[in-house]
Each structure stands twice: as structure tokens, then as C-alpha cells.
Design an enzyme around this catalytic site. Structure first.
Site, PDB file in Angstrom:
ATOM      1  N   HIS A 197       3.247 -34.746  61.466  1.00  0.00           N
ATOM      2  CA  HIS A 197       3.825 -34.329  60.184  1.00  0.00           C
ATOM      3  C   HIS A 197       3.241 -32.994  59.755  1.00  0.00           C
ATOM      4  O   HIS A 197       2.054 -32.741  59.942  1.00  0.00           O
ATOM      5  CB  HIS A 197       3.521 -35.365  59.092  1.00  0.00           C
ATOM      6  CG  HIS A 197       4.132 -36.703  59.324  1.00  0.00           C
ATOM      7  ND1 HIS A 197       3.456 -37.717  59.967  1.00  0.00           N
ATOM      8  CD2 HIS A 197       5.354 -37.197  58.997  1.00  0.00           C
ATOM      9  CE1 HIS A 197       4.250 -38.777  60.027  1.00  0.00           C
ATOM     10  NE2 HIS A 197       5.405 -38.491  59.454  1.00  0.00           N
ATOM     11  N   TYR A 210       2.598 -32.164  56.780  1.00  0.00           N
ATOM     12  CA  TYR A 210       1.576 -32.357  55.737  1.00  0.00           C
ATOM     13  C   TYR A 210       0.198 -32.695  56.297  1.00  0.00           C
ATOM     14  O   TYR A 210      -0.796 -32.632  55.586  1.00  0.00           O
ATOM     15  CB  TYR A 210       2.016 -33.432  54.712  1.00  0.00           C
ATOM     16  CG  TYR A 210       2.206 -34.814  55.264  1.00  0.00           C
ATOM     17  CD1 TYR A 210       1.128 -35.614  55.643  1.00  0.00           C
ATOM     18  CD2 TYR A 210       3.479 -35.356  55.402  1.00  0.00           C
ATOM     19  CE1 TYR A 210       1.315 -36.895  56.136  1.00  0.00           C
ATOM     20  CE2 TYR A 210       3.677 -36.624  55.903  1.00  0.00           C
ATOM     21  CZ  TYR A 210       2.590 -37.396  56.266  1.00  0.00           C
ATOM     22  OH  TYR A 210       2.782 -38.653  56.777  1.00  0.00           O
ATOM     23  N   GLU A 211       0.130 -33.045  57.573  1.00  0.00           N
ATOM     24  CA  GLU A 211      -1.177 -33.319  58.180  1.00  0.00           C
ATOM     25  C   GLU A 211      -1.931 -32.023  58.486  1.00  0.00           C
ATOM     26  O   GLU A 211      -3.095 -32.061  58.852  1.00  0.00           O
ATOM     27  CB  GLU A 211      -0.997 -34.117  59.473  1.00  0.00           C
ATOM     28  CG  GLU A 211      -0.527 -35.543  59.240  1.00  0.00           C
ATOM     29  CD  GLU A 211      -0.205 -36.257  60.546  1.00  0.00           C
ATOM     30  OE1 GLU A 211      -1.155 -36.675  61.225  1.00  0.00           O
ATOM     31  OE2 GLU A 211       0.981 -36.364  60.890  1.00  0.00           O
ATOM     32  N   HIS A 271       2.927 -46.087  48.643  1.00  0.00           N
ATOM     33  CA  HIS A 271       3.054 -46.208  50.090  1.00  0.00           C
ATOM     34  C   HIS A 271       3.149 -47.668  50.539  1.00  0.00           C
ATOM     35  O   HIS A 271       3.772 -47.970  51.549  1.00  0.00           O
ATOM     36  CB  HIS A 271       1.860 -45.510  50.759  1.00  0.00           C
ATOM     37  CG  HIS A 271       2.040 -45.272  52.221  1.00  0.00           C
ATOM     38  ND1 HIS A 271       3.139 -44.604  52.731  1.00  0.00           N
ATOM     39  CD2 HIS A 271       1.281 -45.610  53.288  1.00  0.00           C
ATOM     40  CE1 HIS A 271       3.050 -44.566  54.050  1.00  0.00           C
ATOM     41  NE2 HIS A 271       1.923 -45.161  54.406  1.00  0.00           N
ATOM     42  N   ASN A 311      12.336 -47.130  49.518  1.00  0.00           N
ATOM     43  CA  ASN A 311      12.091 -47.174  48.065  1.00  0.00           C
ATOM     44  C   ASN A 311      13.168 -46.340  47.382  1.00  0.00           C
ATOM     45  O   ASN A 311      13.849 -45.563  48.041  1.00  0.00           O
ATOM     46  CB  ASN A 311      10.694 -46.607  47.742  1.00  0.00           C
ATOM     47  CG  ASN A 311      10.549 -45.163  48.215  1.00  0.00           C
ATOM     48  OD1 ASN A 311      10.523 -44.885  49.404  1.00  0.00           O
ATOM     49  ND2 ASN A 311      10.483 -44.247  47.272  1.00  0.00           N
ATOM     50  N   MET A 351       9.607 -36.666  54.544  1.00  0.00           N
ATOM     51  CA  MET A 351       8.664 -35.596  54.907  1.00  0.00           C
ATOM     52  C   MET A 351       8.625 -35.326  56.417  1.00  0.00           C
ATOM     53  O   MET A 351       7.590 -34.929  56.951  1.00  0.00           O
ATOM     54  CB  MET A 351       7.255 -35.964  54.417  1.00  0.00           C
ATOM     55  CG  MET A 351       7.179 -36.294  52.938  1.00  0.00           C
ATOM     56  SD  MET A 351       5.579 -36.963  52.496  1.00  0.00           S
ATOM     57  CE  MET A 351       5.910 -37.566  50.824  1.00  0.00           C
ATOM     58  N   SER A 352       9.753 -35.576  57.084  1.00  0.00           N
ATOM     59  CA  SER A 352       9.728 -35.407  58.547  1.00  0.00           C
ATOM     60  C   SER A 352      11.112 -35.057  59.074  1.00  0.00           C
ATOM     61  O   SER A 352      11.990 -34.645  58.323  1.00  0.00           O
ATOM     62  CB  SER A 352       9.242 -36.701  59.201  1.00  0.00           C
ATOM     63  OG  SER A 352      10.210 -37.718  59.024  1.00  0.00           O
ATOM     64  N   SER A 357       7.398 -43.838  60.556  1.00  0.00           N
ATOM     65  CA  SER A 357       6.324 -44.671  59.992  1.00  0.00           C
ATOM     66  C   SER A 357       6.663 -46.153  60.092  1.00  0.00           C
ATOM     67  O   SER A 357       7.665 -46.587  59.540  1.00  0.00           O
ATOM     68  CB  SER A 357       6.117 -44.355  58.509  1.00  0.00           C
ATOM     69  OG  SER A 357       5.953 -42.983  58.320  1.00  0.00           O
ATOM     70  N   HIS A 406      -5.107 -42.776  64.030  1.00  0.00           N
ATOM     71  CA  HIS A 406      -3.681 -42.547  64.274  1.00  0.00           C
ATOM     72  C   HIS A 406      -3.454 -42.107  65.713  1.00  0.00           C
ATOM     73  O   HIS A 406      -2.793 -41.111  65.962  1.00  0.00           O
ATOM     74  CB  HIS A 406      -3.132 -41.475  63.326  1.00  0.00           C
ATOM     75  CG  HIS A 406      -2.702 -42.023  62.008  1.00  0.00           C
ATOM     76  ND1 HIS A 406      -1.400 -42.062  61.589  1.00  0.00           N
ATOM     77  CD2 HIS A 406      -3.428 -42.583  61.019  1.00  0.00           C
ATOM     78  CE1 HIS A 406      -1.339 -42.621  60.387  1.00  0.00           C
ATOM     79  NE2 HIS A 406      -2.559 -42.935  60.020  1.00  0.00           N
ATOM     80  N   ALA A 414      11.268 -43.164  57.489  1.00  0.00           N
ATOM     81  CA  ALA A 414      11.307 -43.907  56.229  1.00  0.00           C
ATOM     82  C   ALA A 414      11.582 -42.871  55.146  1.00  0.00           C
ATOM     83  O   ALA A 414      10.972 -41.815  55.148  1.00  0.00           O
ATOM     84  CB  ALA A 414       9.973 -44.583  55.995  1.00  0.00           C
TER      85      ALA A 414
END
Ligand SMILES: *[C@@H]1O[C@H](CO)[C@@H](O)[C@H](O)[C@H]1NC(C)=O
Ligand SMILES: *[C@@H]1O[C@H](CO)[C@@H](O)[C@H](O)[C@H]1NC(C)=O
Length: 295
Positions: free
Chosen positions: A100, A102-103, A271, A257, A233-234, A47, A78, A130
Site C-alpha cells: 500500500h 500509505y505504508e 478497522h 462498511n 486505499m489500493s 485485506s 505482514h 475492501a
């Protein structure tokens, strides 16, 4: 092609869509027909980290939607693409935009490109992402060399290597204790030292969750107990498939973060914070990757 899995006395039918070797090969051949670049390094840009692709010389850009059998982005705006070109003298291919879980992609689809890369002749995979910092001694903006991972979706039966094994890619039960190449990790460290940025550098364990929701406080505490230093998440599906087909892997997380573990905290995971930190550190991360390739 659909597969069925039979378990015990009761029959559970899981519909997986397995891609045949010939289909990966067709994709690879189609790509090789469109560029003179013969990549030995593939870079999956996380990302906000796609800027690396802009540094490629003599580049050829191909949109995912134009590539036969390639997954296409389900998310509006995207539009992902593959960029072929030369980076510090090496033929490379960059994924600008990854898939991803989650997509809504299957775990197999998420890692599809990696097998194509291996058929293109790629020997080394560099993955960036990230991630949220779980380790108390990490700061926002730190760069973590991934030393190891925890495959949480794998605990829940989501492993891209599930299904019939394709021996032409690799063995049925691949080793993962050496997933993240020691020599490449050392090269990244030396590069950071030479650039005078070693104080931003950490090394640790990356834990993948499915997402897209961020973690609860209880989940963060659990992951810390398990020995994870960063959460995202990847990355893990691509690394599993890369190791299965014998690629060397370098993984790097940008700590964008710090996770919240205090019930009295007023902070919220957001985000925007992630994107801001990414923007500030993206050039440094690119320089580090180029440094590793130069060695
Ligand atoms: C690649 O190019 C060759 C020679 O032009 C052609 O025969 C072949 O069908 C092409 N392959 C693909 C997958 O496009
Ligand atoms: C956190 O990071 C530090 C510095 O890299 C490391 O020494 C430590 O083992 C890590 N883990 C924990 C739980 O603090």
C-alpha cells in the site's frame, strides 16, 4: 536508477527510483526457475481476502523477502508471499499481502509485482479489495464489481506510469476508458446469478485515496458528488500498470462498511468492522472468482 524532471524555468528535481526492464525480467526469470506453474491469471488478494491462495492446487509458496528485486514488507508481522498453483484448471499466481502507498512505498513500488506478472506470461489480473460504501443504496457485505475508478493520488501527481516510458511494457499514453474488462464483469454477474447471490452484487466506481486515515464527512460528501460509489486505499496503481502492459482486469470491492456523512452520527469508521465483514463474505468472494475462471 534515479531520474530527474525539469519543469519550466525553475528546476524541480524529483527523486524517483525507476526500475529497469532487465530488473523486472530477472525477477520473473528467478520465479520461473522455481515453479513449473506458468500462470496466465494473477490474483491480488485484498485485506483479509488472502484465503483464495489456500485453494490453489500443487502450490508453491515463495516469500517476498526471498525474491530478488521484489519489495519487502516494512510492516512487522505482514510477511507477504506469492503462491503459484492451479485454480479450477488454470495456472495462477496469488499475491497474499499487497503493498500500500500509505505504508511508505512509492507508487511505483506498489505496482512492481504487476509488471513481473506480465513477464511471467499472465494475461488477466484479478484484484480484490475492501472498500467503504459511498452509494446510499449499498449495504455492508455487498460485493461491487468495479466498473471504473477515480485516481485521486493521480490528481496529486502520484501515478505509477510517471517517469521514462518503457515501450516494452506499453505506450506512453495508455487508454483507461476500458480499464475494467466488460466481458469479465459480465461473467462475474452471471456467476453470481447462477449461485443465487446476485442480490449482494453491485457495480460502481471505485475511488482511491492515499490513506491511511479514513475520510472526513466533507470528503465523503465530495466523493459522492464526484460519482464515486466506493472508496479505498489500493488497487488503482496496480490496475494502471496492468492496463499499460495489456492485461485484462477484473476488479472487485467488498463493501465492508458504509461511510459516515451525517454530522450527528455517533458511528465511527473502524478497522474491526472492516475485518468482521471481510471474514463473513470472504468465502463467497472466493467462490465468485472461481466461478469466473470456470466460465
Ligand atoms: C534460471 O535457471 C537457469 C538454468 O538453471 C540459469 O541459467 C539461470 O541463471 C537462472 N536464472 C535466474 C534469474 O535465477
Ligand atoms: C448507486 O447504486 C445504484 C444501484 O447500483 C445505482 O443505480 C446508482 O446510480 C448509484 N449511484 C447513486 C448516486 O445513487
Amino acid at each position: 536508477m534515479f531520474g530527474q524532471i525539469y519543469m519550466g524555468c525553475c528546476e524541480i528535481i524529483i527523486m524517483f527510483s525507476f526500475t529497469r526492464f532487465e530488473e523486472y525480467k530477472k525477477t520473473a526469470e528467478w520465479l520461473l526457475n522455481r515453479t513449473k506453474i506458468r500462470p496466465i491469471v494473477a490474483i491480488i488478494c485484498g485485506s483479509g481476502l488472502g484465503g483464495l491462495a489456500d485453494r490453489l492446487e500443487d502450490s508453491v509458496t515463495i516469500k517476498y523477502e526471498d525474491i530478488p528485486q521484489f519489495p519487502t514488507s516494512t510492516v512487522q508481522g505482514h510477511a507477504g508471499k506469492l503462491v503459484f498453483g492451479r485454480l479450477v484448471g488454470h495456472d495462477c499466481v496469488c499475491m497474499q499481502g499487497r503493498f500500500h502507498f500509505y505504508e511508505g512505498y512509492s507508487i511505483h513500488t506498489v505496482s512492481y509485482p504487476v509488471r513481473v506478472f506480465s513477464l511471467l506470461g499472465v494475461k488477466t489480473l484479478i484484484v480484490t479489495n475492501a472498500a467503504g460504501g459511498l452509494n446510499d443504496s449499498f449495504s455492508v457485505g455487498d460485493i461491487m464489481i468495479i466498473k471504473d475508478h477515480i485516481n485521486m493520488p493521480g490528481f496529486a501527481g502520484q501515478n505509477p506510469l510517471c517517469g521514462p516510458n518503457e515501450e516494452r511494457f506499453g505506450v506512453r499514453f495508455p487508454c483507461m476508458s476500458d480499464a475494467y474488462d466488460r466481458e469479465l464483469r459480465l461473467k462475474l454477474r452471471s456467476t453470481a446469478e447462477a449461485m443465487g447471490v446476485a442480490h449482494f452484487l453491485q457495480e460502481g466506481v471505485y475511488c482511491m485515496l492515499a490513506g491511511p486515515s479514513y475520510e472526513t464527512i466533507a470528503e465523503c460528501k465530495l466523493l459522492q458528488t464526484l460519482g464515486a460509489d466506493a472508496v479505498g486505499m489500493s488497487t488503482v496503481p496496480e490496475v494502471l500498470v496492468a492496463r499499460h502492459c495489456g492485461l485484462r482486469v477484473l476488479g472487485v470491492s467488498l463493501i465492508t462498511n458504509k461511510v459516515i456523512t451525517d454530522y450527528n452520527s455517533e458511528e465511527k469508521a473502524n478497522h474491526e468492522e472492516v475485518l468482521k465483514t471481510t471474514q463473513e463474505r470472504t468465502k463467497l468472494l472466493q467462490d465468485l472468482v472461481c466461478g469466473v475462471l470456470k466460465m
